[in-house]
Motif scaffolding. Sequence first.
Motif, short mmCIF file in Angstrom:
data_model
loop_
_atom_site.label_atom_id
_atom_site.label_comp_id
_atom_site.label_asym_id
_atom_site.label_seq_id
_atom_site.Cartn_x
_atom_site.Cartn_y
_atom_site.Cartn_z
N LYS A 4 0.84 -1.19 0.00
CA LYS A 4 0.00 0.00 0.00
C LYS A 4 0.88 1.24 0.00
N ILE A 5 2.00 1.15 -0.70
CA ILE A 5 2.96 2.25 -0.71
C ILE A 5 2.34 3.45 -1.43
N SER A 6 2.25 4.56 -0.71
CA SER A 6 1.72 5.78 -1.30
C SER A 6 2.78 6.88 -1.34
N LYS A 7 3.87 6.69 -0.61
CA LYS A 7 4.90 7.72 -0.58
C LYS A 7 6.29 7.08 -0.55
N ILE A 8 7.15 7.58 -1.41
CA ILE A 8 8.55 7.18 -1.41
C ILE A 8 9.36 8.45 -1.21
N HIS A 9 10.11 8.47 -0.13
CA HIS A 9 10.88 9.66 0.22
C HIS A 9 12.08 9.85 -0.70
N ARG A 10 12.53 11.07 -0.72
CA ARG A 10 13.72 11.45 -1.48
C ARG A 10 14.88 10.53 -1.10
N HIS A 11 15.58 10.04 -2.09
CA HIS A 11 16.77 9.19 -1.93
C HIS A 11 16.48 7.85 -1.24
N ALA A 12 15.26 7.36 -1.31
CA ALA A 12 14.90 6.10 -0.65
C ALA A 12 15.76 4.93 -1.12
N PHE A 13 16.21 4.97 -2.38
CA PHE A 13 16.97 3.85 -2.93
C PHE A 13 18.47 4.16 -3.04
N ASN A 14 18.93 5.22 -2.41
CA ASN A 14 20.33 5.64 -2.52
C ASN A 14 21.34 4.59 -2.09
N LYS A 15 21.02 3.83 -1.07
CA LYS A 15 21.97 2.86 -0.53
C LYS A 15 21.99 1.55 -1.30
N LEU A 16 21.09 1.40 -2.25
CA LEU A 16 20.97 0.14 -2.97
C LEU A 16 21.82 0.18 -4.24
N LEU A 17 23.11 0.09 -4.05
CA LEU A 17 24.07 0.30 -5.13
C LEU A 17 24.12 -0.85 -6.14
N LYS A 18 23.60 -2.02 -5.77
CA LYS A 18 23.64 -3.18 -6.67
C LYS A 18 22.25 -3.57 -7.17
N LEU A 19 21.28 -2.70 -6.96
CA LEU A 19 19.90 -3.02 -7.31
C LEU A 19 19.76 -3.25 -8.82
N LYS A 20 19.21 -4.44 -9.19
CA LYS A 20 19.00 -4.79 -10.59
C LYS A 20 17.53 -4.77 -10.96
N VAL A 21 16.66 -5.21 -10.03
CA VAL A 21 15.23 -5.32 -10.30
C VAL A 21 14.46 -4.61 -9.19
N LEU A 22 13.57 -3.71 -9.60
CA LEU A 22 12.72 -3.00 -8.65
C LEU A 22 11.28 -3.14 -9.10
N ASN A 23 10.45 -3.77 -8.25
CA ASN A 23 9.05 -3.98 -8.59
C ASN A 23 8.17 -3.22 -7.59
N LEU A 24 7.51 -2.19 -8.09
CA LEU A 24 6.59 -1.38 -7.27
C LEU A 24 5.16 -1.48 -7.80
N GLN A 25 4.87 -2.52 -8.53
CA GLN A 25 3.55 -2.72 -9.13
C GLN A 25 2.47 -2.89 -8.08
N GLY A 26 1.29 -2.37 -8.37
CA GLY A 26 0.11 -2.60 -7.54
C GLY A 26 0.15 -1.95 -6.17
#
Length: 120
Positions: A41-63
Motif C-alpha cells: 500500500k505504498i503511497s509515498k517514497i521519500h527522497r533518496h529512498a533507494f540511494n543505498k541500494l548500489l547493486k539493485l537490478k530489479v525493482l518492482n513497485l507494481q500494484g
Amino acid sequence: MIKSLQVLNPTMTPHRFPVTELASSSLPCFLFQDLDLSRNKISKIHRHAFNKLLKLKVLNLQGNSLTTISFNWFPSSQFPDSLSAFNLNHNPWTCDCEMKDFANISRNNSLTSSLHITCM
C-alpha cells in the motif's frame, strides 16, 4: 546484521503487514539486487529512498498506491547503472510534467521497464 541478503519480497512473509511508505532508512541493505515491493500500500517514497541500494537490478513497485514518481528516489536523481528492470504498473498515477519526463527518459533508457502508466 544480514550481510548476504540479495532478494527481498515482503509479500512472501506469512504474517504480512503492508508497507505504506519508504524512507532511505527503510532499506539499509547495500546488497539487494532484487527488491519486490509489489502489492503493498505504498503511497509515498521519500527522497533518496533507494540511494543505498548500489547493486539493485530489479525493482518492482507494481500494484501500490503511488500517485507521483520522481527521479530523486535514486542516487544522483537518475536510474542507477545496475538497474535492469523496473515495474510500476497498476498504480493510480496523477499525470504531471515530472511523470511525463520520467516516462520519456525511462523509455529511452536501456532498462527493461514495465511503465504502462495510465493516469487517473
